[in-house]
Design an enzyme around this catalytic site. Structure first.
Site, PDB file in Angstrom:
ATOM      1  N   TYR A 185      18.979 119.050 -40.065  1.00 53.94           N
ATOM      2  CA  TYR A 185      17.997 118.220 -40.787  1.00 53.94           C
ATOM      3  C   TYR A 185      18.168 116.770 -40.376  1.00 53.94           C
ATOM      4  CZ  TYR A 185      14.687 119.998 -44.126  1.00 53.94           C
ATOM      5  OH  TYR A 185      13.565 120.529 -44.683  1.00 53.94           O
TER       6      TYR A 185
ATOM      7  N   GLU B  19      15.519 113.960 -41.406  1.00 57.59           N
ATOM      8  CA  GLU B  19      14.339 113.185 -41.835  1.00 57.59           C
ATOM      9  C   GLU B  19      14.512 111.718 -41.484  1.00 57.59           C
ATOM     10  OE1 GLU B  19      13.422 113.816 -45.940  1.00 57.59           O
ATOM     11  OE2 GLU B  19      12.862 115.890 -45.605  1.00 57.59           O
TER      12      GLU B  19
ATOM     13  N   ASP C 270      -7.857 112.582 -27.745  1.00 57.97           N
ATOM     14  CA  ASP C 270      -7.024 113.778 -27.868  1.00 57.97           C
ATOM     15  C   ASP C 270      -7.013 114.459 -26.500  1.00 57.97           C
ATOM     16  OD1 ASP C 270      -5.991 116.288 -28.258  1.00 57.97           O
ATOM     17  OD2 ASP C 270      -7.124 116.726 -30.078  1.00 57.97           O
TER      18      ASP C 270
ATOM     19  N   THR D  92      -1.078 117.792 -27.436  1.00 61.00           N
ATOM     20  CA  THR D  92      -0.114 118.871 -27.626  1.00 61.00           C
ATOM     21  C   THR D  92       0.810 118.849 -26.406  1.00 61.00           C
ATOM     22  OG1 THR D  92      -1.665 120.387 -26.580  1.00 61.00           O
ATOM     23  CG2 THR D  92      -1.589 120.406 -28.979  1.00 61.00           C
TER      24      THR D  92
ATOM     25  N   LYS E  36       0.239 122.820 -23.469  1.00 56.80           N
ATOM     26  CA  LYS E  36      -0.871 123.323 -22.638  1.00 56.80           C
ATOM     27  C   LYS E  36      -0.574 122.961 -21.177  1.00 56.80           C
ATOM     28  CE  LYS E  36      -4.227 123.287 -26.383  1.00 56.80           C
ATOM     29  NZ  LYS E  36      -3.615 122.773 -27.565  1.00 56.80           N
TER      30      LYS E  36
ATOM     31  N   ARG F 119       5.591 124.461 -27.909  1.00 57.29           N
ATOM     32  CA  ARG F 119       4.562 124.030 -28.861  1.00 57.29           C
ATOM     33  C   ARG F 119       5.048 122.742 -29.515  1.00 57.29           C
ATOM     34  NH1 ARG F 119       1.870 128.376 -28.269  1.00 57.29           N
ATOM     35  NH2 ARG F 119       0.036 127.493 -29.261  1.00 57.29           N
TER      36      ARG F 119
END
Ligand SMILES: Cc1ncc(COP(=O)(O)O)c(C=O)c1O
Length: 429
Positions: free
Chosen positions: A51, A53, A196, A222, A225, A231
């Site tokens: 973790y 954050e 985008d 992203t 691709k 991802r």
């Protein structure tokens, strides 16, 4: 797979089947690719346990020294690759990245504009059933009858509607975007301009598509691709962030801070550190000369495929392609996009059904299919293979329901894919 096989044979079996499907078939969905073994190793690593954050140096958790290093490397690599001064590498995926941009720059109820899904845009560009068309007052632009984006019509719409934010870029558009023109259009009403580049990011890196950097206020992409990473997503912009723990006014100079604050505390909790590590690896790969050559080959392959299909009387939206994808209108072939997707799938060729501009059919069974060359190019296929594949696509579309013929194509597909293995580390054998 030793542990997985022992502990959870069901999942192990599904994975083995998937590896076989990818290995033996032709993956022609333009938003898909095959990641390298190094990317996969980083992705399937202990970084998933941690973790963290916050951002490097300002975390809400202890023990972050290693993930700080990873996130800093990912940020630096993204900045260098795309030529920007700020990169947020934490978005969980493309849709959350776009969500963060709205959250950063506009208020709920504000007017926003994007390309309609049925004309090549993404859901997050203002589709009415998406958050972007529900929380925001979205208006949608589209292509002309010829399939090309109609900049004049878009400019008229902007003048009339005065949106606060304009999303550009697409999910099914085979042509180059004119970023300068889009900037000029946005400037007529003082709108934020977002590019985008999810689909074309790899081609922007290789120089095969112009970069929106310097024109758009914010660029999202992203990473999975044409960029060939795991991802995930990046949000890129210029300027320097100040403390993301403090509120910032919505002005240009504050864009990096606004973006960072939108990701956390705005929308997300802990970053996916295994994903960040794998993104960093992919960005390192994308900075090599080999990747540039990869981008050039993606486009050469797409253009060859387009020329061959045109020769076989296929009707391509816009008449061809400038990038990695083709949109075929199947109306003259007497089958729907759904039927073609199924026939091609039985032949070992994976594509997806897609609407074409002004499609008279439903999006669940549209007139077209969308296909691309990024994954085939990763396997090393070139123009010669594209010519063979165009022939098989033609055969499969004509065979339609003839399972024997489709199975015969599938056999030939397997013979070809045997010569172009996925990265050797992925073999199921
Ligand atoms: C242009 C564009 N933006 C955003 C996305 C969303 O990405 P994700 O599926 O990772 O949420 C996609 C995915 O297809 C896309 O094509």
């Amino acid at each position: 797979m030793k542990n997985l096989l022992q502990q959870d044979p069901d999942i192990a079996q599904a994975l083995e089947n998937e590896i076989r499907r990818q290995t033996e078939g032709l993956e022609m969905i333009p938003s898909e690719n095959h990641t390298s073994p190094a990317v996969l190793e980083a992705l399937g690593s202990r970084f998933t346990d941690k973790y963290s954050e916050g951002y490097p140096g300002i975390r809400y958790y202890g023990g972050c020294e290693n993930v700080d290093m990873v996130e800093n490397l990912a940020r630096e690599r993204a900045k260098a690759l795309f030529g920007v001064t700020h990169a947020n590498v934490q978005p969980y995926s493309g849709s959350p990245a776009n969500h963060a941009v709205y959250f950063a720059l506009v208020n709920p109820g504000d007017k926003v504009m994007g390309m309609h899904l049925y004309y090549g845009g993404h859901m997050t560009h203002g589709l009415k059933v998406n958050f972007s068309g529900t929380y925001y007052n979205s208006i949608q632009y589209q292509t002309g009858k010829d399939g090309f984006l109609n900049y004049d019509e878009m400019a008229e719409m902007v003048k009339k509607e005065q949106p606060k934010l304009i999303f550009t870029g697409a999910t099914a558009y085979p042509r180059i975007f004119d970023w300068q023109r889009l900037r000029e259009i946005a400037d007529t009403c003082g709108a934020w301009l977002v590019a985008d580049i999810s689909h074309i990011a790899g081609l922007v890196v290789s120089g095969d598509h112009p970069s929106p950097v310097g024109f758009a206020d914010v660029v999202t992409t992203t990473t999975h691709k044409t960029l060939r990473g795991p991802r995930g997503a990046l949000i890129l912009c210029n300027g320097n962030p100040s403390n993301p723990l403090k509120k910032a006014e919505r002005i240009k100079e504050n864009i990096p801070t606004l973006i960072d604050r939108a990701i956390i505390p705005g929308l997300q909790g802990g970053p996916h550190n295994h994903q960040t590590a794998a993104i960093a690896v992919a960005l390192k790969e994308a900075a090599t000369p080999e990747f540039k050559e990869y981008g050039h080959q993606i486009v050469r392959n797409a253009k060859t495929l387009a020329a061959e299909l045109l020769n076989k009387d296929f009707n391509l939206v816009t008449g061809g392609t400038d990038n990695h994808l083709l949109l075929i209108d199947l109306t003259n072939k007497n089958l729907s996009g759904k039927e073609a997707e199924k026939a091609l799938s039985l032949a070992g060729i994976t594509v997806n059904k897609n609407t074409v501009p002004f499609d008279p059919r439903s999006p669940f069974d549209p007139s077209g299919i969308r296909l691309g060359t990024p994954a085939l190019t990763t396997r090393g296929m070139k123009e010669e293979e594209m010519k063979i594949i165009a022939g098989w696509i033609d055969e499969a579309v004509m065979a339609k329901d003839d399972d024997m013929k489709l199975a015969d194509i599938r056999r030939r597909v397997k013979e070809l894919t045997d010569q172009f293995p996925l990265y050797s580390g992925l073999s199921y054998k």
